[in-house]
Design a protein around this motif. Structure first.
Motif, PDB file in Angstrom:
ATOM      1  N   PRO A 224       0.804  -1.227   0.000  1.00 54.44           N
ATOM      2  CA  PRO A 224       0.000   0.000   0.000  1.00 54.44           C
ATOM      3  C   PRO A 224       0.841   1.283   0.000  1.00 54.44           C
ATOM      4  CG  PRO A 224      -0.781  -1.539   1.667  1.00 54.44           C
ATOM      5  CD  PRO A 224       0.528  -2.073   1.171  1.00 54.44           C
ATOM      6  N   TYR A 225       0.158   2.380  -0.270  1.00 60.66           N
ATOM      7  CA  TYR A 225       0.783   3.696  -0.404  1.00 60.66           C
ATOM      8  C   TYR A 225       1.622   4.094   0.811  1.00 60.66           C
ATOM      9  CZ  TYR A 225      -2.129   4.742  -4.476  1.00 60.66           C
ATOM     10  OH  TYR A 225      -2.710   4.724  -5.709  1.00 60.66           O
ATOM     11  N   CYS A 226       1.165   3.714   2.015  1.00 64.03           N
ATOM     12  CA  CYS A 226       1.858   4.196   3.215  1.00 64.03           C
ATOM     13  C   CYS A 226       3.286   3.650   3.318  1.00 64.03           C
ATOM     14  CB  CYS A 226       1.049   3.879   4.475  1.00 64.03           C
ATOM     15  SG  CYS A 226       0.431   2.214   4.569  1.00 64.03           S
ATOM     16  N   LYS A 266      -8.582  -3.060   4.807  1.00 66.99           N
ATOM     17  CA  LYS A 266      -7.996  -1.826   5.335  1.00 66.99           C
ATOM     18  C   LYS A 266      -8.183  -1.786   6.846  1.00 66.99           C
ATOM     19  CE  LYS A 266      -9.252   0.642   1.522  1.00 66.99           C
ATOM     20  NZ  LYS A 266      -9.524   1.814   0.729  1.00 66.99           N
ATOM     21  N   CYS A 270      -7.108   3.538   8.664  1.00 66.64           N
ATOM     22  CA  CYS A 270      -7.044   3.871   7.234  1.00 66.64           C
ATOM     23  C   CYS A 270      -7.963   5.027   6.814  1.00 66.64           C
ATOM     24  CB  CYS A 270      -7.315   2.630   6.389  1.00 66.64           C
ATOM     25  SG  CYS A 270      -5.932   1.465   6.410  1.00 66.64           S
ATOM     26  N   CYS A 273      -6.377   8.343   6.285  1.00 66.92           N
ATOM     27  CA  CYS A 273      -5.264   8.442   5.326  1.00 66.92           C
ATOM     28  C   CYS A 273      -5.699   9.150   4.041  1.00 66.92           C
ATOM     29  CB  CYS A 273      -4.789   7.034   5.001  1.00 66.92           C
ATOM     30  SG  CYS A 273      -3.511   6.957   3.759  1.00 66.92           S
ATOM     31  N   HIS A 275      -4.796   8.555   1.144  1.00 65.26           N
ATOM     32  CA  HIS A 275      -4.915   7.612   0.021  1.00 65.26           C
ATOM     33  C   HIS A 275      -6.090   6.641   0.194  1.00 65.26           C
ATOM     34  CE1 HIS A 275      -1.141   9.022  -1.547  1.00 65.26           C
ATOM     35  NE2 HIS A 275      -0.516   8.742  -0.424  1.00 65.26           N
ATOM     36  N   TYR A 276      -6.877   6.867   1.220  1.00 57.84           N
ATOM     37  CA  TYR A 276      -7.923   5.906   1.588  1.00 57.84           C
ATOM     38  C   TYR A 276      -8.803   5.472   0.400  1.00 57.84           C
ATOM     39  CZ  TYR A 276     -11.850   3.813   4.097  1.00 57.84           C
ATOM     40  OH  TYR A 276     -12.816   2.951   4.538  1.00 57.84           O
ATOM     41  N   PHE A 295       0.872   0.090   9.360  1.00 57.54           N
ATOM     42  CA  PHE A 295       0.126   0.866   8.364  1.00 57.54           C
ATOM     43  C   PHE A 295      -0.223   2.235   8.942  1.00 57.54           C
ATOM     44  CE2 PHE A 295      -0.201  -3.551   7.505  1.00 57.54           C
ATOM     45  CZ  PHE A 295      -0.213  -3.684   6.138  1.00 57.54           C
ATOM     46  N   PRO A 297      -1.402   5.972   8.559  1.00 59.09           N
ATOM     47  CA  PRO A 297      -2.104   6.858   7.608  1.00 59.09           C
ATOM     48  C   PRO A 297      -1.209   7.996   7.121  1.00 59.09           C
ATOM     49  CG  PRO A 297      -3.473   6.408   9.517  1.00 59.09           C
ATOM     50  CD  PRO A 297      -2.135   5.812   9.818  1.00 59.09           C
TER      51      PRO A 297
HETATM   52  S1  SF4 Z   1      -2.832   3.708   5.863  1.00 61.86           S
HETATM   53 FE1  SF4 Z   1      -4.382   2.365   4.995  1.00 61.86          FE
HETATM   54  S2  SF4 Z   1      -5.356   3.584   3.372  1.00 61.86           S
HETATM   55 FE2  SF4 Z   1      -3.408   4.566   3.872  1.00 61.86          FE
HETATM   56  S3  SF4 Z   1      -1.988   3.722   2.422  1.00 61.86           S
HETATM   57 FE3  SF4 Z   1      -1.854   2.489   4.268  1.00 61.86          FE
HETATM   58  S4  SF4 Z   1      -3.235   0.783   3.927  1.00 61.86           S
HETATM   59 FE4  SF4 Z   1      -3.742   2.360   2.448  1.00 61.86          FE
END
Ligand code: SF4
Length: 300
Positions: A224-226, A266, A270, A273, A275-276, A295, A297
């Protein structure tokens, strides 16, 4: 481009320790030639591309016939998703290309025979797959590579990237191991195979950068983006072609939707975040092992 993935069956000439499809091998028989042709006929109007996958599609005797059939039905892209070992035989490469295969997605999980073969559990598989890449390259084919990130290989992702660049592949992807029920139910396998995402990231980014600097198309899957700060453009889920998957005895009409609603998850934080909305989260089995602490946010 929209594409249909057809799992022809689950038999394979490798026995990868992390194989997400491996637990289907004993449960489901291979599709028959007739069944596969029927799927091709049913889907050819809706999809431009077809991916023959498995299991290992190249161990089927009818693969050239199926490729020809797909070509005659008008599929523009005919991809073979494979461990690549059969492509060590140049006449086999030539035969499939002649029938219409025009994209080859191979898998390499180590930069040395020792590392790759210990993950596939087949001595000689590294030699065959790398020879396969060279053969396909010499025949001017488009080669897309996949490396599954596991505990034994994550520290070597930069070396794997260097090897792939030197072999002249068109694209490579690092995919975080997809934990199936077989792995999930074995503490020993989890301990031996599944790394923590936060630990692998420095190596993932170094490996990606080697590809980027060399002008090779690169991406990651199931990260994921984070975890991907400064490398968000290389998240595969943003660009994976839409489409259907014909699995063992069932099919999934919209695989993207399936990933978001059933395959991935998620965490409790999340929604905070930025990018949610676009993020798919990790495959849902990962937090069942490691929780959600990693993870964090991303703030806007
Ligand atoms: S915090 Fe959750 S929504 Fe944000 S990038 Fe990580 S996995 Fe995805």
């Amino acid at each position: 481009m929209k594409r249909v993935d057809i799992k022809l069956g689950f038999q394979c000439n490798n026995r990868c320790r992390f194989c997400v499809q491996g637990n289907k091998r004993e449960k489901y028989s291979d599709k028959t030639t007739k069944q596969i042709k029927e799927i091709l006929r049913k889907t050819c109007k809706k999809y431009d591309g077809v991916v023959f996958t498995g299991g290992e599609p190249t161990i089927r005797k009818d693969l050239p016939e199926l490729v020809q059939y797909a070509k005659d039905l008008g599929f523009k892209v005919i991809q073979i998703q494979t461990n690549g070992r059969m492509f060590a035989y140049k006449d086999f490469c030539q035969a499939l290309i002649k029938k219409g295969a025009n994209e080859f997605a191979l898998a390499l999980h180590g930069h040395t025979a020792y590392l790759h073969d210990s993950l596939t559990t087949v001595p000689g598989s590294f030699e065959q797959t790398t020879t396969g890449i060279k053969n396909l390259k010499s025949l001017g084919q488009r080669i897309l590579m996949n490396t599954v990130i596991t505990k034994p290989n994550y520290k070597y992702l930069p070396q794997i990237a260097k090897l792939l660049v030197n072999l002249g592949v068109n694209q490579f992807q690092f995919a975080f191991v997809h934990i199936n029920q077989m792995i999930l139910s074995s503490p020993k396998l989890i301990d031996e195979i599944v790394p923590q995402k936060s630990r692998v990231m420095p190596y993932v980014k170094k490996g990606l950068q080697i590809g980027i600097d060399a002008g090779v198309s690169v991406m990651t899957e199931a990260i994921p983006y984070c975890f991907m700060k400064d490398y968000e453009d290389y998240i595969a889920e943003k660009i994976i072609p839409e489409g259907a998957v014909y699995d063992a005895t069932w099919s999934i009409e919209d695989y993207g939707k399936y990933r978001k609603t059933e395959g991935k998850a998620k965490g409790p934080d999340c929604p905070k975040c930025k990018h949610y909305r676009v993020c798919e989260g990790p495959w849902k089995e990962y937090p069942q092992i490691f929780g959600w602490q990693e993870f964090k946010p991303v703030k806007s």
